[in-house]
Design a protein around this motif. Structure first.
Motif, PDB file in Angstrom:
ATOM      1  N   ASP A  45       6.024   1.284   6.919  1.00 52.73           N
ATOM      2  CA  ASP A  45       4.624   0.889   6.698  1.00 52.73           C
ATOM      3  C   ASP A  45       3.958   1.866   5.751  1.00 52.73           C
ATOM      4  O   ASP A  45       3.412   2.852   6.176  1.00 52.73           O
ATOM      5  CB  ASP A  45       3.899   0.852   8.059  1.00 52.73           C
ATOM      6  CG  ASP A  45       2.467   0.371   7.962  1.00 52.73           C
ATOM      7  OD1 ASP A  45       2.077  -0.132   6.896  1.00 52.73           O
ATOM      8  OD2 ASP A  45       1.738   0.514   8.961  1.00 52.73           O
ATOM      9  N   HIS A  74       0.830  -1.214   0.000  1.00 51.25           N
ATOM     10  CA  HIS A  74       0.000   0.000   0.000  1.00 51.25           C
ATOM     11  C   HIS A  74       0.859   1.255   0.000  1.00 51.25           C
ATOM     12  O   HIS A  74       1.915   1.301   0.620  1.00 51.25           O
ATOM     13  CB  HIS A  74      -1.016   0.001   1.147  1.00 51.25           C
ATOM     14  CG  HIS A  74      -0.471  -0.065   2.542  1.00 51.25           C
ATOM     15  ND1 HIS A  74      -0.252   1.063   3.309  1.00 51.25           N
ATOM     16  CD2 HIS A  74      -0.133  -1.119   3.329  1.00 51.25           C
ATOM     17  CE1 HIS A  74       0.191   0.698   4.509  1.00 51.25           C
ATOM     18  NE2 HIS A  74       0.289  -0.623   4.548  1.00 51.25           N
ATOM     19  N   GLN A 130      -0.371   6.248   7.501  1.00 54.27           N
ATOM     20  CA  GLN A 130      -1.131   6.719   8.661  1.00 54.27           C
ATOM     21  C   GLN A 130      -0.940   8.229   8.827  1.00 54.27           C
ATOM     22  O   GLN A 130       0.079   8.771   8.408  1.00 54.27           O
ATOM     23  CB  GLN A 130      -0.590   6.040   9.923  1.00 54.27           C
ATOM     24  CG  GLN A 130      -1.020   4.608  10.085  1.00 54.27           C
ATOM     25  CD  GLN A 130      -2.364   4.501  10.770  1.00 54.27           C
ATOM     26  OE1 GLN A 130      -2.679   5.244  11.692  1.00 54.27           O
ATOM     27  NE2 GLN A 130      -3.171   3.576  10.305  1.00 54.27           N
ATOM     28  N   GLU A 184      -5.265   1.055   2.498  1.00 57.15           N
ATOM     29  CA  GLU A 184      -5.052  -0.005   3.484  1.00 57.15           C
ATOM     30  C   GLU A 184      -5.267   0.514   4.882  1.00 57.15           C
ATOM     31  O   GLU A 184      -5.858  -0.150   5.727  1.00 57.15           O
ATOM     32  CB  GLU A 184      -3.644  -0.596   3.350  1.00 57.15           C
ATOM     33  CG  GLU A 184      -3.471  -1.952   4.027  1.00 57.15           C
ATOM     34  CD  GLU A 184      -3.231  -1.891   5.527  1.00 57.15           C
ATOM     35  OE1 GLU A 184      -3.438  -2.908   6.196  1.00 57.15           O
ATOM     36  OE2 GLU A 184      -2.835  -0.822   6.042  1.00 57.15           O
ATOM     37  N   GLU A 185      -4.769   1.706   5.142  1.00 59.29           N
ATOM     38  CA  GLU A 185      -4.845   2.231   6.515  1.00 59.29           C
ATOM     39  C   GLU A 185      -6.257   2.664   6.905  1.00 59.29           C
ATOM     40  O   GLU A 185      -6.502   3.030   8.053  1.00 59.29           O
ATOM     41  CB  GLU A 185      -3.863   3.399   6.698  1.00 59.29           C
ATOM     42  CG  GLU A 185      -2.387   3.031   6.483  1.00 59.29           C
ATOM     43  CD  GLU A 185      -1.821   2.077   7.539  1.00 59.29           C
ATOM     44  OE1 GLU A 185      -2.572   1.597   8.405  1.00 59.29           O
ATOM     45  OE2 GLU A 185      -0.599   1.818   7.477  1.00 59.29           O
ATOM     46  N   HIS A 187       3.030   3.635  12.733  1.00 63.18           N
ATOM     47  CA  HIS A 187       1.833   4.313  13.275  1.00 63.18           C
ATOM     48  C   HIS A 187       2.193   5.300  14.395  1.00 63.18           C
ATOM     49  O   HIS A 187       1.296   5.935  14.938  1.00 63.18           O
ATOM     50  CB  HIS A 187       0.769   3.329  13.792  1.00 63.18           C
ATOM     51  CG  HIS A 187       0.125   2.509  12.717  1.00 63.18           C
ATOM     52  ND1 HIS A 187      -1.151   2.022  12.809  1.00 63.18           N
ATOM     53  CD2 HIS A 187       0.586   2.092  11.516  1.00 63.18           C
ATOM     54  CE1 HIS A 187      -1.450   1.314  11.714  1.00 63.18           C
ATOM     55  NE2 HIS A 187      -0.402   1.346  10.918  1.00 63.18           N
TER      56      HIS A 187
HETATM   57 MN    MN Z   1      -0.367   0.404   8.957  1.00 65.18          MN
END
Ligand code: MN
Ligand code: BES
Ligand code: MN
Length: 462
Positions: free
Chosen positions: A125, A86, A90, A158-159, A432
């Protein structure tokens, strides 16, 4: 495979700079203030896939943010690997806790990353981990070593629950047909303890609203005489766990898979230092469900946590007031066999039932997804294991993770394929959180390891 190491040392600076450019784009999917940035990031991902050697790359529109789809099909008779990742990230808040701005990537050395780590929202991420696949593809294409077909599906939601991806997958089964799905969006135990993620937890995310009187009240004139929604909400939340830290929602544990003694003993072999764990988080003691270890609590056991709670006066100074409303966001991490929709219903029924008279409760389900466990006696797992063995010099440990990638269970259902989770991040990389980072070593190790997966998976399939 001669030359992946050489290729990396030759192109290392560029590999880092390209990722840094991608990380400068604030693709926060949760916040509409960043809409254009998210769309621009999709275009940047498309360009990077074309540069790396995909034959076709499309921006596939959805009801939300687009999905970037790319492919290089060299021979229909060969296996096809579908890479998922992705490009959304975040939110960066709380921004004041970052030691450098979240969208101005810098490389800093840390104890865990003596070679340096890239600090930026999305570094680990998932932009950094997703981009390892783009660079691994570049290597294989440019050096004529791509052994099989490859498809890329990189999403932008995705988040925020991947709801449009689910529709896309259901409508494009033919296009997405594959022999294995490959994802780098998880972690590993340590740089000298490679591991492959074999499980993800499911998720049910809800928001609750407790309403008392029809307006905010003077806490002297009315205090003690009407239900205070904040007092009530906190009491209700506290009652969701018992003295053994087990969740009190009736039926919550009914379908929970209990692991055998042998399986738990196997899990307990993974290296873990309680002292280091506590020190890293500056906590005096750990906490959790009675009868389980820390590694069990955060992987094979379901949990319930408040993610946010608000209401009343939170400005400067004091204001004597009883708020009309109180709110909380609550997530439940689920394990295989627990159905997230069923759990959401159980939560709703229970939470409404424990509300005292004098308040009304509304439970709004947000999103969720099923957990996932992958067997290790498959070609996919064996190929991944051999790839790690080649580049790390030791066999990776299979390990279930506590995090969630709800779409993985859906892939299995809709596309009938297994997923291999080759994550190269560390738990300490602060995904995150403020100061998210991704080790330069980890980034390059990922790029080095991925082509071996392609090679071994193709060999083992023939
Ligand atoms: Mn994540
Ligand atoms: N990459 C994470 C999930 C993850 C991280 C799994 C580390 C295992 C180890 C993913 O981006 C994520 O944050 N997922 C969300 C769920 C989603 C529905 C918002 C999560 O786990 O909270
Ligand atoms: Mn992720």
């Amino acid at each position: 495979m001669e030359s992946i190491k050489n290729y990396i040392s030759e192109h290392k600076e560029r590999f880092l700079n390209e990722l840094i450019e991608l990380l400068k784009m604030p693709s926060v999917s949760a916040d509409t203030a960043f809409t254009q940035d998210v769309l621009d990031t999709a275009e940047a991902v498309k360009a990077s896939l074309l540069n790396a050697g995909c034959d076709v790359v499309e921006i596939c529109e959805t009801d939300g943010y687009p999905i970037v789809y790319g492919e290089k099909i060299i021979n229909a008779a060969l296996p096809t690997i579908l890479v998922y990742g992705h490009y959304d990230v975040q939110p960066a808040d709380p921004i004041n806790l970052w030691t450098s701005p979240p969208f101005e990537p810098v490389i800093k050395k840390t104890e865990k990353h003596p070679d340096g780590a890239i600090y930026a929202r999305g570094a680990c991420d998932d932009k950094g981990q997703m981009y390892m696949h783009v660079k691994a593809l570049e290597f294989m294409v440019k050096t004529n070593q791509l052994p099989c077909n490859v498809k890329f599906m990189i999403e932008g939601e995705e988040e925020v629950g991947s709801s449009n991806l689910a529709v896309f997958v259901a409508n494009n089964k033919e296009k997405l047909a594959n022999d294995i799905i490959l994802i780098s969006d998880t972690g590993m135990i340590a740089n000298d303890v490679p591991s492959i993620t074999t499980g993800l937890r499911g998720l049910s995310y809800v928001e609750v609203e407790v309403t008392g009187p029809n307006r905010d009240l003077h806490s002297g004139l009315y205090g003690g005489a009407v239900a205070n929604p904040i007092n009530v909400l906190t009491k209700m939340i506290a009652s969701l766990h018992d003295e053994n830290n087990r969740i009190t929602i009736p039926g919550f544990y009914d379908k929970v898979e209990e692991l055998s003694k042998e399986e738990r003993a196997e899990m307990a072999k993974a290296p873990f230092s309680l002292e280091n764990y506590k020190n890293a988080l500056a906590i005096e003691d750990i906490y959790g469900e009675k009868g389980y270890t820390t590694n069990e609590r955060n992987s094979i056991r379901p949990t319930l946590d408040v993610n946010g709670i608000w209401g009343g006066y939170i400005g400067e100074g004091a204001k004597t007031v009883i708020a009309s409303k109180a709110f909380a966001k609550i997530s439940m991490r689920l394990v295989p066999n627990q159905d997230w929709k069923e759990i959401t219903e159980l939560f709703k029924t229970h939470f409404e039932s424990i509300a005292p008279k004098g308040v009304t409760v509304v439970v709004k389900p947000h999103h969720g997804g099923q957990g996932y466990v992958t067997p290790i006696n498959t070609i996919g797992y064996q190929a991944a294991s051999k790839a790690y063995e080649t580049t790390f010099g030791k066999k990776p440990i299979p390990q279930r993770s506590g995090g969630s990638i709800p779409i993985v269970a859906l892939f299995e259902k809709e596309l009938n394929s297994k997923t291999i989770l080759m994550g190269f991040g560390l738990d300490s990389d602060a995904i995150h959180s403020p100061n998210e980072h991704f080790g330069v070593w980890n980034y390059l190790k990922g790029i080095e390891t991925i082509p071996y997966f392609y090679k071994y998976f193709t060999e083992m399939n023939s």
